[in-house]
Design a protein around this motif. Structure first.
Motif, PDB file in Angstrom:
ATOM      1  N   ARG A   1       0.831  -1.213   0.000  1.00 21.84           N
ATOM      2  CA  ARG A   1       0.000   0.000   0.000  1.00 21.84           C
ATOM      3  C   ARG A   1       0.860   1.255   0.000  1.00 21.84           C
ATOM      4  O   ARG A   1       0.408   2.329  -0.373  1.00 21.84           O
ATOM      5  CB  ARG A   1      -0.897  -0.031   1.243  1.00 21.84           C
ATOM      6  N   ARG A   2       2.082   1.118   0.530  1.00 25.36           N
ATOM      7  CA  ARG A   2       3.051   2.201   0.659  1.00 25.36           C
ATOM      8  C   ARG A   2       2.635   3.243   1.709  1.00 25.36           C
ATOM      9  O   ARG A   2       3.224   4.311   1.792  1.00 25.36           O
ATOM     10  CB  ARG A   2       3.293   2.911  -0.683  1.00 25.36           C
ATOM     11  N   THR A   3       1.616   2.946   2.515  1.00 29.44           N
ATOM     12  CA  THR A   3       1.143   3.861   3.556  1.00 29.44           C
ATOM     13  C   THR A   3       0.748   3.068   4.788  1.00 29.44           C
ATOM     14  O   THR A   3       0.060   2.055   4.681  1.00 29.44           O
ATOM     15  CB  THR A   3      -0.072   4.669   3.075  1.00 29.44           C
ATOM     16  N   MET A   4       1.177   3.527   5.951  1.00 34.50           N
ATOM     17  CA  MET A   4       0.769   2.920   7.219  1.00 34.50           C
ATOM     18  C   MET A   4      -0.346   3.766   7.824  1.00 34.50           C
ATOM     19  O   MET A   4      -0.204   4.980   7.975  1.00 34.50           O
ATOM     20  CB  MET A   4       1.963   2.841   8.175  1.00 34.50           C
ATOM     21  N   LEU A   5      -1.465   3.130   8.176  1.00 36.71           N
ATOM     22  CA  LEU A   5      -2.600   3.816   8.775  1.00 36.71           C
ATOM     23  C   LEU A   5      -2.550   3.616  10.290  1.00 36.71           C
ATOM     24  O   LEU A   5      -2.563   2.486  10.773  1.00 36.71           O
ATOM     25  CB  LEU A   5      -3.910   3.264   8.214  1.00 36.71           C
ATOM     26  N   VAL A   6      -2.483   4.707  11.027  1.00 36.52           N
ATOM     27  CA  VAL A   6      -2.295   4.650  12.475  1.00 36.52           C
ATOM     28  C   VAL A   6      -3.455   5.341  13.180  1.00 36.52           C
ATOM     29  O   VAL A   6      -3.717   6.528  12.951  1.00 36.52           O
ATOM     30  CB  VAL A   6      -0.966   5.306  12.884  1.00 36.52           C
ATOM     31  N   GLY A   7      -4.142   4.612  14.050  1.00 36.90           N
ATOM     32  CA  GLY A   7      -5.218   5.177  14.834  1.00 36.90           C
ATOM     33  C   GLY A   7      -4.680   5.859  16.082  1.00 36.90           C
ATOM     34  O   GLY A   7      -3.799   5.317  16.752  1.00 36.90           O
ATOM     35  N   THR A   8      -5.183   7.040  16.388  1.00 32.81           N
ATOM     36  CA  THR A   8      -4.751   7.764  17.580  1.00 32.81           C
ATOM     37  C   THR A   8      -5.834   8.745  18.001  1.00 32.81           C
ATOM     38  O   THR A   8      -6.593   9.237  17.163  1.00 32.81           O
ATOM     39  CB  THR A   8      -3.403   8.478  17.330  1.00 32.81           C
ATOM     40  N   THR A   9      -5.909   9.037  19.298  1.00 29.78           N
ATOM     41  CA  THR A   9      -6.976   9.897  19.806  1.00 29.78           C
ATOM     42  C   THR A   9      -6.709  11.367  19.582  1.00 29.78           C
ATOM     43  O   THR A   9      -7.642  12.173  19.482  1.00 29.78           O
ATOM     44  CB  THR A   9      -7.198   9.664  21.313  1.00 29.78           C
TER      45      THR A   9
ATOM     46  N   MET B   1      10.054   0.921   7.803  1.00 31.78           N
ATOM     47  CA  MET B   1       9.384   0.124   6.771  1.00 31.78           C
ATOM     48  C   MET B   1       9.375   0.843   5.432  1.00 31.78           C
ATOM     49  O   MET B   1       8.891   0.296   4.437  1.00 31.78           O
ATOM     50  CB  MET B   1       7.961  -0.203   7.214  1.00 31.78           C
ATOM     51  N   ASN B   2       9.901   2.096   5.423  1.00 31.06           N
ATOM     52  CA  ASN B   2       9.983   2.907   4.207  1.00 31.06           C
ATOM     53  C   ASN B   2       8.604   3.145   3.593  1.00 31.06           C
ATOM     54  O   ASN B   2       8.412   3.021   2.380  1.00 31.06           O
ATOM     55  CB  ASN B   2      10.922   2.259   3.184  1.00 31.06           C
ATOM     56  N   VAL B   3       7.640   3.493   4.436  1.00 33.65           N
ATOM     57  CA  VAL B   3       6.294   3.826   3.967  1.00 33.65           C
ATOM     58  C   VAL B   3       5.892   5.180   4.544  1.00 33.65           C
ATOM     59  O   VAL B   3       6.465   5.651   5.526  1.00 33.65           O
ATOM     60  CB  VAL B   3       5.257   2.755   4.382  1.00 33.65           C
ATOM     61  N   SER B   4       4.890   5.803   3.940  1.00 30.57           N
ATOM     62  CA  SER B   4       4.372   7.061   4.472  1.00 30.57           C
ATOM     63  C   SER B   4       3.416   6.767   5.619  1.00 30.57           C
ATOM     64  O   SER B   4       3.055   5.612   5.881  1.00 30.57           O
ATOM     65  CB  SER B   4       3.656   7.847   3.371  1.00 30.57           C
ATOM     66  N   LEU B   5       2.981   7.834   6.307  1.00 29.76           N
ATOM     67  CA  LEU B   5       2.184   7.683   7.519  1.00 29.76           C
ATOM     68  C   LEU B   5       0.911   8.503   7.394  1.00 29.76           C
ATOM     69  O   LEU B   5       0.948   9.679   7.009  1.00 29.76           O
ATOM     70  CB  LEU B   5       3.009   8.146   8.721  1.00 29.76           C
ATOM     71  N   GLU B   6      -0.216   7.887   7.735  1.00 30.28           N
ATOM     72  CA  GLU B   6      -1.499   8.587   7.731  1.00 30.28           C
ATOM     73  C   GLU B   6      -2.208   8.303   9.052  1.00 30.28           C
ATOM     74  O   GLU B   6      -2.369   7.136   9.432  1.00 30.28           O
ATOM     75  CB  GLU B   6      -2.364   8.114   6.562  1.00 30.28           C
TER      76      GLU B   6
END
Length: 394
Positions: free
Chosen positions: A164-172, A202-207
């Motif tokens: 996917r090239r993007t890591m999806l991170v849940g945060t409050t 991991m060489n991916v972007s962050l969302e």
């Protein structure tokens, strides 16, 4: 067949100049720059690799041009050299390696007890996607990251994120200084920087994906998934581990209080707080509310929907005490002289904060834990504690 090649850290034997010179002379026997070495040269190198394997029962990745183990890289086997485990078969592996990347991997098959050898390709650790793609093309089950001794399946959760090239991170986004979202949508905090470190390795972007304390568990376990893992002030508990996965701890934690500085002498124990005239404010759905309901039976408990607003409400007299964490309280004491944390050094509970994710994502958990371990060992985590004024407990 997947290879598992474990790097043996500081116990790796030192190589003397004569051995390096010997290897150079062997490779000089090659007829053209990229052709195979003579059979005698190949047999001699194979004997060295065989002896090396016998002294490394847990596996290895070896540069056969220098007879040294690389400390970094992602090792993946070539399909062309699968199922080679005898000394004679090792010669074919060496010949292939000399014509390609010059690396041989060794690993012991637990099912039959035999030591297998493969010609191996070594990718930079910033090229996880390329390594996993190569692994798929060569029928491998995993790629092996040398620096962290991490085995990553070619078709697991990590592979999905890398693809996917993007890591999806849940945060409050409501918990200074661990996770906070500014009005313009910018996130900052200790936990945010941990997530950035994981994504970088991991060489991916962050969302970032907004979640809340009341819905945290449901959001983590949602199908289809809304994010890959959650971070930011999440305490490691047995209850969470019963239904989800939690990483190793990266920050020491414990329940404490915020109150007005003028009341610091008034609140010196839980008994001092648990009185009918004391107004205790907590945010809903998290461990702060749970702690208050279980331990305060006489105090007036007020549930306020926005965690980030409670310190100001205490400072202005709308409440007397906030149940919070030792990770959060120092920030507000530092930024608002009206507030105090009189029990900061004697918290009511002790624990750790970690990363929360769905069950079945063991490969992602392994990657997260490997990142946390490496941050501890290389000093990155200590520097992060110092940046945010938090106590380093590792």
């Amino acid at each position: 067949m997947s290879q598992i090649k474990k790097r043996v850290g500081s116990t790796r034997p030192k190589l003397m100049l004569p051995l390096a010179l010997f290897c150079f002379l062997l490779l000089s026997a090659c007829t053209n720059g990229n052709t195979a070495a003579s059979q005698d040269s190949i047999a001699a190198i194979a004997n060295k690799v065989w002896a090396f394997g016998n002294s490394h029962p847990n596996g290895f990745t070896l540069n056969i041009r220098t007879m040294s183990e690389p400390e970094e890289g992602i090792a993946v086997s070539y399909a062309a050299t699968q199922n080679n485990h005898t000394r004679d078969q090792l010669k074919a592996v060496v010949s292939h390696a000399l014509q390609h990347d010059g690396y041989v991997g060794g690993w012991r098959n637990q099912s039959d007890g035999q030591y297998y050898f493969d010609s191996t390709r070594l990718f930079p650790e910033t090229s996880l996607w390329e390594a996993l793609q190569f692994g798929k093309e060569n029928g491998q089950r995993s790629a092996y990251i040398l620096s962290t001794s991490t085995d990553i399946p070619v078709d697991g959760k990590v592979a999905e994120i890398v693809e996917r090239r993007t890591m999806l991170v849940g945060t409050t986004g409501d918990y200074r200084p661990l996770s906070f979202c500014e009005p313009d949508g910018t996130y900052w905090g200790f936990g945010i920087e941990i997530a950035q470190e994981i994504a970088q390795r991991m060489n991916v972007s962050l969302e970032f994906v907004k979640t809340s304390w009341p819905t945290l568990s449901a959001d983590v376990m949602a199908e289809p998934q809304t994010f890959d893992f959650a971070i930011g002030g999440i305490t490691i508990t047995d209850t969470r581990r019963e239904t989800m996965l939690m990483s190793d701890g990266y920050l020491a934690n414990g329940k404490t209080i915020l109150c007005r500085a003028s009341d610091a002498e008034r609140f010196q124990s839980l008994d001092d707080i648990d009185k009918p005239e004391v107004r205790v404010m907590v945010n809903p759905g998290g461990l702060n509310e749970k702690f208050a309901s279980e331990n305060l039976h006489n105090a007036n408990i007020i549930v306020h929907p926005k965690n980030e607003e409670i310190p100001m409400l205490v400072a202005t007299g709308e409440a007397d005490v906030m149940i919070t964490e030792v990770t959060e309280a120092p920030y507000y004491v530092k930024t608002d002289t009206r507030l105090a944390a009189p029990l900061l050094n004697t918290p009511f509970t002790r624990g750790e904060i970690g990363v929360l994710m769905q069950q079945g994502q063991e490969d992602l958990l392994q990657m997260v834990n490997a990142t946390i371990r490496q941050m501890k060992s290389d000093g990155t985590l200590r520097l992060l504690h110092e940046k945010y004024g938090l106590v380093y407990a590792y």
